[in-house]
Design an enzyme around this catalytic site. Sequence first.
Site, PDB file in Angstrom:
ATOM      1  N   CYS A   2       0.836  -1.178   0.000  1.00 13.85           N
ATOM      2  CA  CYS A   2       0.000   0.000   0.000  1.00 13.85           C
ATOM      3  C   CYS A   2       0.878   1.237   0.000  1.00 13.85           C
ATOM      4  O   CYS A   2       1.524   1.563   0.992  1.00 13.85           O
ATOM      5  CB  CYS A   2      -0.914   0.018   1.221  1.00 13.85           C
ATOM      6  SG  CYS A   2      -1.969   1.466   1.267  1.00 13.85           S
ATOM      7  N   GLU A 105      -3.506   0.185  -6.017  1.00 13.50           N
ATOM      8  CA  GLU A 105      -2.481  -0.827  -6.300  1.00 13.50           C
ATOM      9  C   GLU A 105      -2.219  -0.789  -7.803  1.00 13.50           C
ATOM     10  O   GLU A 105      -3.106  -0.447  -8.588  1.00 13.50           O
ATOM     11  CB  GLU A 105      -2.939  -2.238  -5.902  1.00 13.50           C
ATOM     12  CG  GLU A 105      -3.220  -2.435  -4.425  1.00 13.50           C
ATOM     13  CD  GLU A 105      -1.980  -2.485  -3.550  1.00 13.50           C
ATOM     14  OE1 GLU A 105      -0.859  -2.352  -4.079  1.00 13.50           O
ATOM     15  OE2 GLU A 105      -2.144  -2.658  -2.326  1.00 13.50           O
TER      16      GLU A 105
END
Length: 230
Positions: A2, A105
Amino acid sequence: MCGRFTLTSSGQELAQRFELGEVPTLAPRFNIAPSQDVAIVRQPAGTAGRLLELRRWGLVPRFARDPRIGNRMINARSETLHERRAFRDAFRKRRCLVPADGFFEWRRRGGVAQPYYIRRVSNGPFAFAGLYEHWEGPEGACVDSCTVITTDANARIRAVHERMPVILDPAAFALWLDPAVDAAERLAPLLAPCPDDWLELHPVSPRVNDPTWDAPSCIEPTAELQGSLF
DNA sequence: CCAGACGTTGTT
DNA sequence: GTCTGG
DNA sequence: CCAGACGTTGTT
DNA sequence: GTCTGG
């Protein structure tokens, strides 16, 4: 993992979700990047109350000589938290929530990195599991920093990426935040991939790649990028 | 003993 | 290639 | 995470 | 500060 996320919820929504007193509405953020200030929720030792505050994303260990090390400490692997020198103490004593309402992502295929935006199906704020730290340098310099804990991607996210942030069930907030708890065997079960049906995802424009581009267009659905024709 | 790292991801 | 900055 | 720099000396 | 590697 992340490395970018969003936080656009109002102060009222955050106060409700995280059981806080009055919280000012923060400027909506569509592209929060490492080294920037992020909101965290924590419960200081010796208190029962929670507070929301801003901290630099990228944990600077207490022993660091150079706080720039934080640029490489934006994530901590859940599997090894308890043994890593940089995170061990924070895992025992300084756990926090990192409020977010979505994250990004990148899926890499060939030479193309396609960003995706991932958010809750119910589309409201949630909590990454995080750690925080206080660093003091010479001449009174200090940095209050934090990091986001990662785990294996769940089945839905795995289509894009192998890792994802730990997203805590609200029922686990109290245990995670309690500074009196330091039993790894009670905390470890919280650090699992969240259920598949909590999240949905869609491709977004590579404009989000630029960490200085912070606008609603970061999360608008787009067509997939075309791969190279050659 | 001292010196040097202390981290994750992705890619090869 | 690797590091720094955002 | 991605983007962008990555360097020194001397001169202004 | 504490651990690993030499």
